[in-house]
Design a protein around this motif. Structure first.
Motif, PDB file in Angstrom:
ATOM      1  N   ASP A 210       0.825  -1.206   0.000  1.00 39.56           N
ATOM      2  CA  ASP A 210       0.000   0.000   0.000  1.00 39.56           C
ATOM      3  C   ASP A 210       0.862   1.260   0.000  1.00 39.56           C
ATOM      4  OD1 ASP A 210      -2.358  -1.411  -0.020  1.00 39.56           O
ATOM      5  OD2 ASP A 210      -2.614  -1.383   2.153  1.00 39.56           O
ATOM      6  N   LEU A 211       2.009   1.198   0.648  1.00 42.63           N
ATOM      7  CA  LEU A 211       2.890   2.359   0.725  1.00 42.63           C
ATOM      8  C   LEU A 211       3.467   2.711  -0.639  1.00 42.63           C
ATOM      9  CD1 LEU A 211       3.768   4.097   3.139  1.00 42.63           C
ATOM     10  CD2 LEU A 211       5.826   2.700   3.289  1.00 42.63           C
ATOM     11  N   LEU A 212       3.790   1.697  -1.441  1.00 44.27           N
ATOM     12  CA  LEU A 212       4.447   1.924  -2.724  1.00 44.27           C
ATOM     13  C   LEU A 212       3.466   2.175  -3.866  1.00 44.27           C
ATOM     14  CD1 LEU A 212       7.174  -0.875  -2.478  1.00 44.27           C
ATOM     15  CD2 LEU A 212       7.490   1.575  -2.097  1.00 44.27           C
ATOM     16  N   LYS A 213       2.200   1.912  -3.622  1.00 35.30           N
ATOM     17  CA  LYS A 213       1.199   1.987  -4.687  1.00 35.30           C
ATOM     18  C   LYS A 213       1.028   3.431  -5.193  1.00 35.30           C
ATOM     19  CE  LYS A 213      -2.329  -0.439  -3.782  1.00 35.30           C
ATOM     20  NZ  LYS A 213      -3.592  -0.860  -3.120  1.00 35.30           N
ATOM     21  N   GLY A 214       1.236   3.653  -6.485  1.00 32.99           N
ATOM     22  CA  GLY A 214       0.949   4.922  -7.132  1.00 32.99           C
ATOM     23  C   GLY A 214       1.734   6.109  -6.616  1.00 32.99           C
ATOM     24  N   ARG A 215       2.934   5.902  -6.108  1.00 30.46           N
ATOM     25  CA  ARG A 215       3.664   7.013  -5.492  1.00 30.46           C
ATOM     26  C   ARG A 215       4.478   7.833  -6.492  1.00 30.46           C
ATOM     27  NH1 ARG A 215       9.061   6.563  -4.878  1.00 30.46           N
ATOM     28  NH2 ARG A 215       9.973   4.545  -5.415  1.00 30.46           N
ATOM     29  N   GLY A 216       4.739   7.319  -7.689  1.00 27.51           N
ATOM     30  CA  GLY A 216       5.605   8.021  -8.624  1.00 27.51           C
ATOM     31  C   GLY A 216       7.054   7.910  -8.206  1.00 27.51           C
ATOM     32  N   ASP A 217       7.844   8.986  -8.430  1.00 27.57           N
ATOM     33  CA  ASP A 217       9.271   8.963  -8.111  1.00 27.57           C
ATOM     34  C   ASP A 217       9.587   9.562  -6.747  1.00 27.57           C
ATOM     35  OD1 ASP A 217       9.933   7.820 -10.555  1.00 27.57           O
ATOM     36  OD2 ASP A 217      10.072   9.777 -11.550  1.00 27.57           O
ATOM     37  N   LEU A 218       8.586  10.133  -6.076  1.00 26.90           N
ATOM     38  CA  LEU A 218       8.832  10.822  -4.813  1.00 26.90           C
ATOM     39  C   LEU A 218       8.273  10.000  -3.654  1.00 26.90           C
ATOM     40  CD1 LEU A 218       7.990  14.479  -5.934  1.00 26.90           C
ATOM     41  CD2 LEU A 218      10.166  13.266  -6.058  1.00 26.90           C
ATOM     42  N   MET A 219       8.359  10.552  -2.465  1.00 28.40           N
ATOM     43  CA  MET A 219       7.891   9.843  -1.278  1.00 28.40           C
ATOM     44  C   MET A 219       6.375   9.665  -1.304  1.00 28.40           C
ATOM     45  SD  MET A 219      10.264   8.903   0.810  1.00 28.40           S
ATOM     46  CE  MET A 219       9.572   8.822   2.454  1.00 28.40           C
ATOM     47  N   PRO A 220       5.859   8.554  -0.766  1.00 30.86           N
ATOM     48  CA  PRO A 220       4.409   8.434  -0.586  1.00 30.86           C
ATOM     49  C   PRO A 220       3.918   9.554   0.344  1.00 30.86           C
ATOM     50  CG  PRO A 220       5.522   6.333  -0.190  1.00 30.86           C
ATOM     51  CD  PRO A 220       6.589   7.366  -0.284  1.00 30.86           C
ATOM     52  N   ALA A 221       2.747  10.087   0.046  1.00 26.79           N
ATOM     53  CA  ALA A 221       2.258  11.240   0.802  1.00 26.79           C
ATOM     54  C   ALA A 221       2.122  10.936   2.292  1.00 26.79           C
ATOM     55  CB  ALA A 221       0.915  11.698   0.239  1.00 26.79           C
ATOM     56  N   ALA A 222       1.613   9.752   2.633  1.00 27.67           N
ATOM     57  CA  ALA A 222       1.408   9.413   4.048  1.00 27.67           C
ATOM     58  C   ALA A 222       2.736   9.327   4.784  1.00 27.67           C
ATOM     59  CB  ALA A 222       0.651   8.094   4.171  1.00 27.67           C
ATOM     60  N   LEU A 223       3.741   8.743   4.143  1.00 26.29           N
ATOM     61  CA  LEU A 223       5.047   8.620   4.784  1.00 26.29           C
ATOM     62  C   LEU A 223       5.718   9.982   4.899  1.00 26.29           C
ATOM     63  CD1 LEU A 223       7.215   6.844   5.991  1.00 26.29           C
ATOM     64  CD2 LEU A 223       8.032   6.336   3.681  1.00 26.29           C
ATOM     65  N   PHE A 224       5.575  10.802   3.884  1.00 30.85           N
ATOM     66  CA  PHE A 224       6.104  12.173   3.928  1.00 30.85           C
ATOM     67  C   PHE A 224       5.499  12.930   5.107  1.00 30.85           C
ATOM     68  CE2 PHE A 224       5.724  16.672   2.593  1.00 30.85           C
ATOM     69  CZ  PHE A 224       7.065  16.967   2.374  1.00 30.85           C
ATOM     70  N   ASP A 225       4.201  12.788   5.292  1.00 29.32           N
ATOM     71  CA  ASP A 225       3.494  13.419   6.405  1.00 29.32           C
ATOM     72  C   ASP A 225       4.047  12.931   7.740  1.00 29.32           C
ATOM     73  OD1 ASP A 225       1.609  14.679   8.024  1.00 29.32           O
ATOM     74  OD2 ASP A 225      -0.047  13.375   7.432  1.00 29.32           O
ATOM     75  N   ALA A 226       4.197  11.621   7.883  1.00 29.12           N
ATOM     76  CA  ALA A 226       4.675  11.054   9.149  1.00 29.12           C
ATOM     77  C   ALA A 226       6.100  11.491   9.455  1.00 29.12           C
ATOM     78  CB  ALA A 226       4.593   9.529   9.094  1.00 29.12           C
ATOM     79  N   GLU A 227       6.958  11.554   8.439  1.00 31.47           N
ATOM     80  CA  GLU A 227       8.345  11.971   8.674  1.00 31.47           C
ATOM     81  C   GLU A 227       8.406  13.425   9.143  1.00 31.47           C
ATOM     82  OE1 GLU A 227      11.382   9.383   5.969  1.00 31.47           O
ATOM     83  OE2 GLU A 227      10.553  11.188   5.064  1.00 31.47           O
ATOM     84  N   ARG A 228       7.595  14.276   8.553  1.00 32.14           N
ATOM     85  CA  ARG A 228       7.612  15.678   8.982  1.00 32.14           C
ATOM     86  C   ARG A 228       7.017  15.829  10.379  1.00 32.14           C
ATOM     87  NH1 ARG A 228       8.823  19.157   4.402  1.00 32.14           N
ATOM     88  NH2 ARG A 228       7.724  20.954   5.234  1.00 32.14           N
ATOM     89  N   ALA A 229       6.029  14.996  10.695  1.00 28.13           N
ATOM     90  CA  ALA A 229       5.489  15.003  12.054  1.00 28.13           C
ATOM     91  C   ALA A 229       6.574  14.613  13.059  1.00 28.13           C
ATOM     92  CB  ALA A 229       4.299  14.057  12.157  1.00 28.13           C
ATOM     93  N   LEU A 230       7.387  13.616  12.697  1.00 29.25           N
ATOM     94  CA  LEU A 230       8.510  13.246  13.561  1.00 29.25           C
ATOM     95  C   LEU A 230       9.487  14.413  13.701  1.00 29.25           C
ATOM     96  CD1 LEU A 230       9.342   9.579  12.461  1.00 29.25           C
ATOM     97  CD2 LEU A 230       8.346  10.335  14.629  1.00 29.25           C
ATOM     98  N   GLY A 231       9.677  15.173  12.634  1.00 27.09           N
ATOM     99  CA  GLY A 231      10.547  16.340  12.708  1.00 27.09           C
ATOM    100  C   GLY A 231      10.029  17.383  13.680  1.00 27.09           C
ATOM    101  N   LEU A 232       8.707  17.577  13.704  1.00 25.31           N
ATOM    102  CA  LEU A 232       8.112  18.513  14.657  1.00 25.31           C
ATOM    103  C   LEU A 232       8.321  18.016  16.087  1.00 25.31           C
ATOM    104  CD1 LEU A 232       4.727  19.340  12.865  1.00 25.31           C
ATOM    105  CD2 LEU A 232       6.812  20.719  12.913  1.00 25.31           C
ATOM    106  N   ILE A 233       8.168  16.712  16.279  1.00 28.85           N
ATOM    107  CA  ILE A 233       8.407  16.122  17.603  1.00 28.85           C
ATOM    108  C   ILE A 233       9.876  16.324  17.985  1.00 28.85           C
ATOM    109  CG2 ILE A 233       8.477  13.960  18.900  1.00 28.85           C
ATOM    110  CD1 ILE A 233       6.125  13.013  17.084  1.00 28.85           C
ATOM    111  N   GLY A 234      10.771  16.120  17.020  1.00 27.74           N
ATOM    112  CA  GLY A 234      12.195  16.283  17.294  1.00 27.74           C
ATOM    113  C   GLY A 234      12.539  17.692  17.737  1.00 27.74           C
ATOM    114  N   LYS A 235      11.896  18.689  17.128  1.00 31.33           N
ATOM    115  CA  LYS A 235      12.137  20.082  17.548  1.00 31.33           C
ATOM    116  C   LYS A 235      11.731  20.268  19.002  1.00 31.33           C
ATOM    117  CE  LYS A 235      12.741  24.599  17.225  1.00 31.33           C
ATOM    118  NZ  LYS A 235      12.183  25.019  18.520  1.00 31.33           N
ATOM    119  N   PHE A 236      10.614  19.689  19.394  1.00 27.90           N
ATOM    120  CA  PHE A 236      10.158  19.800  20.782  1.00 27.90           C
ATOM    121  C   PHE A 236      11.122  19.070  21.724  1.00 27.90           C
ATOM    122  CE2 PHE A 236       7.599  18.036  24.305  1.00 27.90           C
ATOM    123  CZ  PHE A 236       7.253  19.234  24.926  1.00 27.90           C
ATOM    124  N   LEU A 237      11.556  17.872  21.339  1.00 25.18           N
ATOM    125  CA  LEU A 237      12.501  17.133  22.177  1.00 25.18           C
ATOM    126  C   LEU A 237      13.827  17.869  22.299  1.00 25.18           C
ATOM    127  CD1 LEU A 237      11.837  13.524  20.831  1.00 25.18           C
ATOM    128  CD2 LEU A 237      11.025  14.502  22.987  1.00 25.18           C
TER     129      LEU A 237
END
Length: 249
Positions: A210-237
């Motif tokens: 499901d992660l790789l389905k229809g993503r094209g050459d860039l990151m899957p949107a859901a994974l991109f979202d989750a990684e940036r959310a982790l970045g926001l958490i990292g700023k707080f930590l």
């Protein structure tokens, strides 16, 4: 005193800086590097595009001294900004920039994490944050797992996608494990870690197919979202780590 006027779309985490103005000037005029913003055809085209693209969205006109400005974080894309993900005005007008479909869209995981972070940041800044002996160890382990992700425009193959998805899963597992390391409820961080785990859990549990389905050459949107959310958490930590370092002086 000078200020910056910007259009902000809160739904899409997008900022269009309109130019500068002098707060005391009457009548007030916004200027860009080329002169009056009202006479700048590129800026005028960008404004009309922004308004057309974000009809029905939460759009606000704000200056740097406005309270809403404090809620703009690293996840926001600044048009013609200094960061690698920022499109130029010309690229924005032409819809001709890599990562467009990832950056100009709602990011529900980031939104969920922001909702968790808002009261935590207020508690920390006001001195009401309850510190626990296990906190420093937890923060040190989590910081490498919550670094800001690579730019949206980076082309990735399936192997990299799966590697980065596994990293999100490891961060989620670490949130759960470290939250359990606090033996009592006399601390603020464990509840936050459980909330972070809940926010990124659906993405961490997504199957590779499901992660790789229809993503094209860039990151899957859901994974991109989750990684940036982790970045926001990292700023707080990172802010918590700074607090620990300051107290240890």
């Amino acid at each position: 005193m000078s200020d910056v006027a910007s259009l902000i779309c809160w739904d899409c985490s997008l900022v269009l800086n309109l130019g500068w103005f002098t707060q005391s000037a009457v009548p007030r005029r916004i200027v860009t590097e080329s002169g009056s913003a009202a006479s700048d055809p590129v800026m005028t085209a960008a404004v009309w595009k922004f308004m057309a693209d974000h009809v029905y969205h939460q759009v606000e006109l704000a200056g740097e001294m406005s309270p809403p400005w404090d809620h703009i974080d690293e996840d926001f894309t600044e048009i013609d900004g200094d960061l690698q993900d920022s499109p130029s005005l010309a690229q924005y007008i032409a819809d001709d920039w890599e990562g467009l479909h990832l950056l100009v869209r709602p990011r529900p995981v980031c939104a969920a994490v922001r909702a968790v972070l808002a009261p935590l940041e207020l508690s920390r800044e006001s001195g009401l944050w309850t510190v626990h002996p296990a906190e420093e160890t937890a923060v040190e382990e989590l910081l490498p797992l919550t670094r800001w992700p690579l730019p949206a425009a980076r082309r990735v193959d399936d192997a990299e996608v799966l590697t980065r998805a596994a990293a999100v899963g490891r961060a989620r597992d670490a949130f759960v494990r470290l939250a359990a390391a606090f033996p009592d409820d006399q601390a603020d961080l464990p509840a936050a870690l459980r909330a972070f785990s809940d926010a990124i859990g659906p993405v961490a549990d997504t199957s590779p197919e499901d992660l790789l389905k229809g993503r094209g050459d860039l990151m899957p949107a859901a994974l991109f979202d989750a990684e940036r959310a982790l970045g926001l958490i990292g700023k707080f930590l990172d802010d918590i780590a700074f607090d620990h370092a300051r107290r240890g002086r």
